[in-house]
Scaffold this motif. Structure first.
Motif, PDB file in Angstrom:
ATOM      1  N   LYS A 438       0.526  -1.387   0.241  1.00 18.06           N
ATOM      2  CA  LYS A 438       0.078   0.101  -0.093  1.00 18.06           C
ATOM      3  C   LYS A 438       0.879   1.157   0.006  1.00 18.06           C
ATOM      4  CE  LYS A 438      -4.177  -2.040   1.921  1.00 18.06           C
ATOM      5  NZ  LYS A 438      -5.030  -2.491   3.111  1.00 18.06           N
ATOM      6  N   LYS A 439       2.450   1.295   1.044  1.00 19.95           N
ATOM      7  CA  LYS A 439       2.698   2.098   1.152  1.00 19.95           C
ATOM      8  C   LYS A 439       3.337   2.004  -0.218  1.00 19.95           C
ATOM      9  CE  LYS A 439       4.596   2.229   5.847  1.00 19.95           C
ATOM     10  NZ  LYS A 439       5.141   1.537   6.590  1.00 19.95           N
ATOM     11  N   ALA A 440       3.535   1.358  -1.383  1.00 22.98           N
ATOM     12  CA  ALA A 440       4.464   1.849  -2.771  1.00 22.98           C
ATOM     13  C   ALA A 440       3.339   2.420  -3.452  1.00 22.98           C
ATOM     14  CB  ALA A 440       5.402  -0.012  -3.439  1.00 22.98           C
ATOM     15  N   GLU A 441       1.907   1.656  -3.780  1.00 20.36           N
ATOM     16  CA  GLU A 441       0.777   2.787  -4.862  1.00 20.36           C
ATOM     17  C   GLU A 441       1.111   3.752  -3.971  1.00 20.36           C
ATOM     18  OE1 GLU A 441      -1.474  -1.985  -4.978  1.00 20.36           O
ATOM     19  OE2 GLU A 441      -2.491   0.113  -3.516  1.00 20.36           O
ATOM     20  N   GLU A 442       0.768   4.529  -3.138  1.00 20.57           N
ATOM     21  CA  GLU A 442       0.697   5.351  -2.679  1.00 20.57           C
ATOM     22  C   GLU A 442       2.224   6.881  -3.749  1.00 20.57           C
ATOM     23  OE1 GLU A 442       0.581   6.260   1.627  1.00 20.57           O
ATOM     24  OE2 GLU A 442      -1.581   5.304   1.518  1.00 20.57           O
ATOM     25  N   THR A 443       3.335   6.246  -2.896  1.00 15.80           N
ATOM     26  CA  THR A 443       4.618   6.593  -3.463  1.00 15.80           C
ATOM     27  C   THR A 443       4.536   6.503  -5.231  1.00 15.80           C
ATOM     28  OG1 THR A 443       6.097   5.056  -1.774  1.00 15.80           O
ATOM     29  CG2 THR A 443       7.672   6.124  -4.258  1.00 15.80           C
ATOM     30  N   LEU A 444       4.157   5.366  -5.800  1.00 17.34           N
ATOM     31  CA  LEU A 444       3.779   4.643  -7.176  1.00 17.34           C
ATOM     32  C   LEU A 444       3.279   6.412  -8.004  1.00 17.34           C
ATOM     33  CD1 LEU A 444       4.431   3.676  -9.907  1.00 17.34           C
ATOM     34  CD2 LEU A 444       2.198   2.477  -9.763  1.00 17.34           C
ATOM     35  N   THR A 445       1.732   7.090  -7.084  1.00 15.72           N
ATOM     36  CA  THR A 445       1.382   8.080  -7.700  1.00 15.72           C
ATOM     37  C   THR A 445       2.126   9.596  -7.788  1.00 15.72           C
ATOM     38  OG1 THR A 445      -1.051   6.866  -6.560  1.00 15.72           O
ATOM     39  CG2 THR A 445      -0.836   9.091  -6.968  1.00 15.72           C
ATOM     40  N   LYS A 446       2.994   9.614  -6.248  1.00 18.85           N
ATOM     41  CA  LYS A 446       3.501  10.686  -6.107  1.00 18.85           C
ATOM     42  C   LYS A 446       4.656  10.706  -7.408  1.00 18.85           C
ATOM     43  CE  LYS A 446       3.277  10.888  -1.412  1.00 18.85           C
ATOM     44  NZ  LYS A 446       3.567  11.700  -0.151  1.00 18.85           N
ATOM     45  N   LEU A 447       5.199   9.959  -7.411  1.00 22.72           N
ATOM     46  CA  LEU A 447       5.974   9.129  -9.130  1.00 22.72           C
ATOM     47  C   LEU A 447       4.838   9.971 -10.549  1.00 22.72           C
ATOM     48  CD1 LEU A 447       7.813   6.398  -7.918  1.00 22.72           C
ATOM     49  CD2 LEU A 447       8.697   8.531  -8.241  1.00 22.72           C
ATOM     50  N   LYS A 448       4.221   9.190 -10.565  1.00 26.06           N
ATOM     51  CA  LYS A 448       3.535   9.554 -11.716  1.00 26.06           C
ATOM     52  C   LYS A 448       3.305  10.667 -11.958  1.00 26.06           C
ATOM     53  CE  LYS A 448       1.419   5.206 -12.891  1.00 26.06           C
ATOM     54  NZ  LYS A 448      -0.307   4.656 -13.154  1.00 26.06           N
ATOM     55  N   ALA A 449       2.520  11.677 -10.649  1.00 27.17           N
ATOM     56  CA  ALA A 449       2.535  13.432 -11.279  1.00 27.17           C
ATOM     57  C   ALA A 449       4.535  14.037 -11.144  1.00 27.17           C
ATOM     58  CB  ALA A 449       2.515  14.104  -9.879  1.00 27.17           C
ATOM     59  N   ALA A 450       4.935  13.414 -11.004  1.00 29.52           N
ATOM     60  CA  ALA A 450       6.659  13.804 -10.913  1.00 29.52           C
ATOM     61  C   ALA A 450       6.594  13.346 -13.217  1.00 29.52           C
ATOM     62  CB  ALA A 450       7.355  12.955 -10.206  1.00 29.52           C
ATOM     63  N   GLN A 451       6.282  12.602 -13.253  1.00 33.73           N
ATOM     64  CA  GLN A 451       7.213  12.066 -14.297  1.00 33.73           C
ATOM     65  C   GLN A 451       6.183  12.576 -15.557  1.00 33.73           C
ATOM     66  OE1 GLN A 451       5.380   8.348 -15.619  1.00 33.73           O
ATOM     67  NE2 GLN A 451       6.568   8.268 -16.831  1.00 33.73           N
ATOM     68  N   THR A 452       4.714  13.695 -14.957  1.00 37.22           N
ATOM     69  CA  THR A 452       4.230  14.331 -16.003  1.00 37.22           C
ATOM     70  C   THR A 452       4.706  15.676 -15.907  1.00 37.22           C
ATOM     71  OG1 THR A 452       2.040  13.411 -15.387  1.00 37.22           O
ATOM     72  CG2 THR A 452       1.689  15.701 -16.333  1.00 37.22           C
ATOM     73  N   GLN A 453       5.244  15.905 -14.477  1.00 36.92           N
ATOM     74  CA  GLN A 453       6.330  17.236 -15.307  1.00 36.92           C
ATOM     75  C   GLN A 453       6.897  17.346 -15.883  1.00 36.92           C
ATOM     76  OE1 GLN A 453       6.243  18.250 -10.629  1.00 36.92           O
ATOM     77  NE2 GLN A 453       4.385  19.100 -10.547  1.00 36.92           N
ATOM     78  N   LEU A 454       8.461  16.189 -15.589  1.00 35.13           N
ATOM     79  CA  LEU A 454       9.249  15.874 -16.065  1.00 35.13           C
ATOM     80  C   LEU A 454       8.908  15.514 -17.857  1.00 35.13           C
ATOM     81  CD1 LEU A 454      12.329  15.360 -16.052  1.00 35.13           C
ATOM     82  CD2 LEU A 454      11.890  12.592 -15.509  1.00 35.13           C
ATOM     83  N   VAL A 455       8.148  15.356 -18.500  1.00 39.97           N
ATOM     84  CA  VAL A 455       6.691  15.428 -19.351  1.00 39.97           C
ATOM     85  C   VAL A 455       7.393  16.863 -20.175  1.00 39.97           C
ATOM     86  CG1 VAL A 455       6.136  14.419 -21.118  1.00 39.97           C
ATOM     87  CG2 VAL A 455       6.244  12.881 -19.831  1.00 39.97           C
ATOM     88  N   GLN A 456       7.188  17.531 -19.199  1.00 39.71           N
ATOM     89  CA  GLN A 456       6.457  18.857 -19.526  1.00 39.71           C
ATOM     90  C   GLN A 456       7.994  19.078 -20.134  1.00 39.71           C
ATOM     91  OE1 GLN A 456       3.545  20.164 -20.905  1.00 39.71           O
ATOM     92  NE2 GLN A 456       4.164  21.762 -20.888  1.00 39.71           N
ATOM     93  N   SER A 457       8.378  19.318 -19.280  1.00 37.73           N
ATOM     94  CA  SER A 457      10.489  19.838 -18.730  1.00 37.73           C
ATOM     95  C   SER A 457      11.142  19.429 -20.561  1.00 37.73           C
ATOM     96  CB  SER A 457      10.609  19.480 -18.478  1.00 37.73           C
ATOM     97  OG  SER A 457      10.486  20.269 -16.007  1.00 37.73           O
ATOM     98  N   GLU A 458      10.855  18.375 -20.543  1.00 37.48           N
ATOM     99  CA  GLU A 458      11.383  17.694 -21.718  1.00 37.48           C
ATOM    100  C   GLU A 458      10.925  18.425 -23.284  1.00 37.48           C
ATOM    101  OE1 GLU A 458      14.020  15.769 -23.021  1.00 37.48           O
ATOM    102  OE2 GLU A 458      14.354  15.286 -20.160  1.00 37.48           O
ATOM    103  N   LYS A 459       9.735  18.527 -22.998  1.00 32.51           N
ATOM    104  CA  LYS A 459       8.776  19.478 -24.042  1.00 32.51           C
ATOM    105  C   LYS A 459       9.465  20.960 -24.634  1.00 32.51           C
ATOM    106  CE  LYS A 459       4.721  16.032 -24.759  1.00 32.51           C
ATOM    107  NZ  LYS A 459       2.859  16.732 -24.110  1.00 32.51           N
ATOM    108  N   MET A 460       9.815  21.214 -22.814  1.00 29.89           N
ATOM    109  CA  MET A 460      10.203  22.335 -23.610  1.00 29.89           C
ATOM    110  C   MET A 460      11.834  22.824 -23.796  1.00 29.89           C
ATOM    111  SD  MET A 460       7.698  24.481 -22.629  1.00 29.89           S
ATOM    112  CE  MET A 460       8.158  26.026 -22.655  1.00 29.89           C
ATOM    113  N   ALA A 461      12.666  22.194 -24.137  1.00 36.14           N
ATOM    114  CA  ALA A 461      14.103  21.526 -23.799  1.00 36.14           C
ATOM    115  C   ALA A 461      13.290  20.993 -25.543  1.00 36.14           C
ATOM    116  CB  ALA A 461      14.608  20.422 -23.207  1.00 36.14           C
ATOM    117  N   SER A 462      12.621  20.226 -25.896  1.00 36.42           N
ATOM    118  CA  SER A 462      12.960  20.276 -27.247  1.00 36.42           C
ATOM    119  C   SER A 462      12.880  21.068 -28.132  1.00 36.42           C
ATOM    120  CB  SER A 462      11.969  18.863 -27.386  1.00 36.42           C
ATOM    121  OG  SER A 462      11.965  17.779 -26.881  1.00 36.42           O
TER     122      SER A 462
END
Length: 562
Positions: A438-462
């Motif tokens: 359960k703790k891992a699932e909560e952590t995964l949710t946070k990671l997905k949110a961080a991943q969305t921000q990272l993708v947006q940053s990559e798009k701006m870099a591109s």
């Protein structure tokens, strides 16, 4: 004119492998440094450095080489340095070959070869065989020349020595040239050019272009010859290769003679004569004299022509150089014929025919074919040996893989029992893991949110990289526009100076250059315009609605993108 007969074979041996590429000034500085040592004359580093200097001198300034070689060879002998003594004998051969003394050159090349065999100096043997072959080539003994050259080529190919391979192909091409087989000569010279480019040997590149230019001349294509020779001339002038410079200068004289530019031909032949006399190159001197005799005879100046022709003949006789003897007898015979002296014309023509027939012997062609076939067979044998070795390695690898597999199976069976014991422990640990899930699932949710921000940053870099790329694409044509504009400004200034001097032909030439530059400015301006239009087209929103389109523009864009 005939192609230069030697491609600086001395650069293929390890003791002087970079002699032609080393800076002479740096070598002399190094020599001075080494002379500070006690007993420096027995020091191998000192002897090798002096050998490198001797090889540089041997091809371009043979008299200077012969001045330092006696003491060098003696020092190598007294210090027991047989490799250095072999190299010194080889440099002796180079120097005498450059002077046109083929008997002496052959004597020293054979001394070097015998000593290299005695001390098992294997790396030197292919090059020395090639050197001996060159002497026989100069003497018109093509059967022996081909024997040595193919032996050199075979030895070099077995060890992958590209410098010796290049040299052998060049000299085999030269024999084809002298026998009138221009297609075969051109193939050989093209191969030498390819290898010279691969190993970045500027001297050999220039020499290959020179020889290709001479083949083009014999193929009655003086325009192509002039292009190749101009390339060679620019290289040797830039890199300062005196020996090749005089050969290219002679070739350019012959080319302008074929183009009926007699004054230019005379200028080049005179330059070649001056250079060859400075360098002490009897062969180049003879070629320049033959060229001058031809040009003066074509202008009706038989007295000057005959003087140069007879001097060339004497030089060729002193050297015993068969090809130059043939050419000298031919030009003297033609001069006497034009002078109306039939007796001397027939006399010299008979000599010309004798030497011409000796160079066209069927025996040498038969031997060339045999050696060529033998060389190809040797290559196939080497390839077969290589494949056999590969097969043996495959079989060995298969057995090794099988043994490895058996060891792995034994290890797996042993570990299987251990795994059974640990299985119970794992079941207990699974309960603990479930709680942590359960703790891992909560952590995964946070990671997905961080991943969305990272993708947006990559798009701006591109997007930033895309912007930089577009700026770079626009900058290229703008650079061309700026550069050609600056060149036009300089050309306009030059045109003004030439107008003041009254050189209208030069002014017209400058104006033509300005016009060409303006066309290029226009071309690159349109190129920049096309890039901007492409950017605008790319930025347009597509509503998915059909609309009228210029078919011609669409076809042109598709072709450009293709």
């Amino acid at each position: 004119m005939k192609p230069i007969l030697k491609i600086f074979i001395c650069i293929m041996l390890p003791a002087f492998g970079l002699a032609q590429q080393d800076n002479l000034y740096q070598l002399k500085v190094k020599l001075k440094t080494l002379e500070i040592k006690k007993d420096y004359r027995s020091d191998k580093d000192y002897l090798n450095t002096l050998n490198k200097i001797a090889f540089i001198y041997a091809d371009s300034y043979p008299d200077s080489a012969l001045h330092i070689l006696p003491a060098l060879a003696e020092d190598c002998r007294l210090s027991g340095y047989s490799i250095g003594e072999t190299d010194a004998f080889n440099a002796y051969g180079d120097a005498y070959e450059a002077r046109g003394d083929y008997e002496k050159a052959l004597e020293y090349y054979e001394k070097a070869y015998d000593l290299a065999q005695k001390i098992n100096y294997k790396k030197a043997l292919p090059g020395l065989l090639g050197n001996i072959g060159i002497i026989y080539l100069n003497q018109g003994n093509y059967p022996l020349a081909l024997q040595k050259l193919y032996a050199s080529l075979k030895a070099a190919e077995s060890v992958g020595n590209k410098q010796v391979i290049l040299s052998g192909l060049n000299n085999i091409g030269t024999i084809n040239f002298y026998q009138g087989k221009m297609d075969e000569a051109e193939i050989a010279y093209q191969k030498t050019l390819k290898i010279a480019i691969e190993i970045a040997d500027t001297a050999s590149i220039a020499l290959a272009y020179n020889n290709l230019g001479e083949v083009n001349l014999e193929q009655n294509n003086p325009a192509k010859a002039l292009r190749n020779l101009s390339t060679a001339y620019q290289l040797v002038k830039l890199k300062k290769y005196p020996g090749i410079l005089v050969a290219v200068t002679n070739s350019l004289g012959d080319t302008y003679f074929r183009l009926d530019s007699t004054q230019k031909a005379i200028d080049f032949f005179q330059d070649a004569l001056s250079l060859s006399e400075q360098q002490g190159s009897a062969r180049a001197t003879c070629k320049a004299l033959i060229g001058l005799a031809k040009v003066y005879n074509s202008k009706g100046q038989q007295k000057e022509a005959l003087g140069n022709g007879l001097k060339a003949l004497q030089k060729a006789q002193d050297m015993g150089q068969t090809q130059l003897l043939r050419d000298a007898y031919e030009v003297v015979a033609n001069i006497y014929e034009d002078m109306g002296d039939g007796t001397n014309a027939i006399k010299y023509f008979r000599k010309f025919k004798t030497y011409s027939d000796s160079l066209q012997s069927l025996e040498s062609e038969r031997i060339a074919a045999n050696y060529k076939a033998e060389n190809e067979f040797s290559k196939k044998e080497l390839e077969f040996d290589r494949k056999t070795l590969q097969q043996r390695w495959l079989i060995f690898s298969a057995f090794a893989a099988l043994l490895t597999l058996l060891v792995i199976v034994w290890i797996i069976n042993r570990n299987k029992k251990r795994l059974s014991l640990t299985y119970k422990d794992l079941q207990q640990k699974n309960l603990i893991i479930e709680g942590q899930k359960k703790k891992a699932e909560e952590t995964l949710t946070k990671l997905k949110a961080a991943q969305t921000q990272l993708v947006q940053s990559e798009k701006m870099a591109s997007l930033g990289e895309l912007t930089a790329g577009i700026a770079h694409e626009i900058q290229n044509p703008l650079n061309f526009v700026n550069n050609f504009s600056e060149v036009n400004t300089e050309l306009i200034d030059e045109a003004g100076l030439e107008i003041d001097k009254g050189n209208m032909n030069e002014v017209k030439a400058i104006l033509n250059n300005i016009k060409e530059n303006e066309e290029k400015i226009n071309h690159h301006g349109k190129r920049a315009d096309a890039i901007v239009k492409g950017m605008l087209q790319h930025s347009r929103k597509s509503e998915g609605v059909k609309e009228l389109t210029d078919i011609n523009a669409l076809c042109d864009e598709c072709l450009r993108l293709s």
